[in-house]
Scaffold this motif. Structure first.
Motif, short mmCIF file in Angstrom:
data_model
loop_
_atom_site.label_atom_id
_atom_site.label_comp_id
_atom_site.label_asym_id
_atom_site.label_seq_id
_atom_site.Cartn_x
_atom_site.Cartn_y
_atom_site.Cartn_z
N GLY A 1 0.80 -1.22 0.00
CA GLY A 1 0.00 0.00 0.00
C GLY A 1 0.83 1.26 0.00
N ALA A 2 1.88 1.30 0.83
CA ALA A 2 2.75 2.48 0.86
C ALA A 2 3.43 2.69 -0.49
CB ALA A 2 3.80 2.33 1.97
N GLY A 3 3.86 1.59 -1.12
CA GLY A 3 4.47 1.70 -2.44
C GLY A 3 3.48 2.20 -3.49
N THR A 4 2.22 1.76 -3.37
CA THR A 4 1.19 2.21 -4.31
C THR A 4 0.96 3.71 -4.18
OG1 THR A 4 0.10 0.05 -4.20
CG2 THR A 4 -1.20 1.90 -5.03
N TYR A 5 0.88 4.20 -2.94
CA TYR A 5 0.71 5.64 -2.74
C TYR A 5 1.90 6.43 -3.27
CZ TYR A 5 -3.54 5.55 0.08
OH TYR A 5 -4.83 5.41 0.50
N ALA A 6 3.11 5.90 -3.07
CA ALA A 6 4.29 6.59 -3.57
C ALA A 6 4.25 6.70 -5.10
CB ALA A 6 5.55 5.85 -3.12
N LEU A 7 3.80 5.65 -5.77
CA LEU A 7 3.69 5.69 -7.23
C LEU A 7 2.58 6.65 -7.68
CD1 LEU A 7 4.10 1.90 -8.14
CD2 LEU A 7 5.76 3.73 -8.46
N LEU A 8 1.45 6.63 -6.96
CA LEU A 8 0.36 7.54 -7.31
C LEU A 8 0.76 9.00 -7.13
CD1 LEU A 8 -2.69 5.66 -5.73
CD2 LEU A 8 -2.20 5.95 -8.17
#
Length: 261
Positions: free
Chosen positions: A192-199
């Protein structure tokens, strides 16, 4: 981030995780209101910051469970299989569909009030039961994990904080659920944290995690989680569950009152 804020974040992560780790909850569900109201993390950046806390804090309790031999088992795989895709969907919903602070506070109240009531009622009813309930099937566990993963991606708790009390209420023992829920929380929080960083690379606004604050809070949770997992066999389960339920009801009620003002 200044030193007082960092020390406060470390202390909050430490104290919360000591109280919540024994029952398989990382503590992020209770750290989130602290980040919003005390540490001043804006929305929606507070969600990935809370997920970052789970990533840093998780290995403390997991190390203790690994040494005790309670981390292995099919339940961990089932929870991860469901929550990982769910948390990605929840992150996308959080960024594009639930960006406002008022809606976010409503979501906190809607999630925490039922969770707190569930914890309290299940604990009180458990004392009068003579036989455990029937455990859910593997398919039901995976579906439940996916649904909770979506909610966890929106809320920033990784999903395990909701899965723990639900599965125990369905008849699973705490000793089996706690390490699996913490493991699922750790894996899905990293995703989830990686997804937010990409977004954050494709969307404007406060979407990326507050890295320094998340790491500091996580270090407190790392220490507290290890201590909480170590204390698990020595602490009264009923008192801990009631405490968690009261805390959830209190925080959810606080945000509900703020919305009505």
């Amino acid at each position: 981030m200044d030193w007082p804020t960092g020390l406060l974040g470390f202390a909050a992560g430490l104290l919360i995780s000591v109280a919540t780790a024994p029952v398989g909850v990382s503590g992020a569900v209770f750290l989130l209101p602290v980040q919003i109201s005390v540490l001043g993390v804006p929305s929606p950046a507070v969600t990935p910051t809370n997920l970052l806390y789970n990533v840093v804090a998780g290995p403390g309790a997991l190390l203790r469970h690994h040494r005790a031999g309670t981390l292995r088992g099919p339940l961990t795989r089932l929870l991860v299989l469901g929550t990982v895709p769910g948390v990605v969907v929840g992150a996308v919903i959080r960024v594009f569909a639930v960006p406002g602070p008022s809606v976010f506070r409503l979501l906190i109240a809607v999630l925490l009030l039922p969770l707190g009531g569930w914890l309290c009622l299940r604990t009180l009813r458990r004392a009068s039961r003579t036989a455990p309930g029937r455990e859910p099937s593997a398919r039901a566990v995976t579906r439940l994990a996916m649904a909770v993963g979506v909610a966890g991606g929106i809320y920033g708790i990784g999903g395990g904080s909701l899965l723990g009390p639900i599965l125990v209420g369905r008849g699973m023992p705490v000793a089996k659920v706690a390490p699996a829920a913490l493991a699922a929380t750790f894996v899905t929080s990293a995703v989830g944290a990686g997804t937010y960083a990409l977004l954050s690379l494709t969307t404007t606004g406060d979407i990326a995690p507050y890295w320094t604050l998340g790491l500091v809070c996580g270090l407190g949770g790392l220490c507290g989680g290890y201590l909480g997992a170590r204390l698990q066999p020595r602490l009264p389960e009923t008192a801990l569950r009631l405490l968690l339920g009261v805390l959830a009801l209190g925080v959810g009620g606080l945000y509900a009152v703020q919305l009505l003002r």
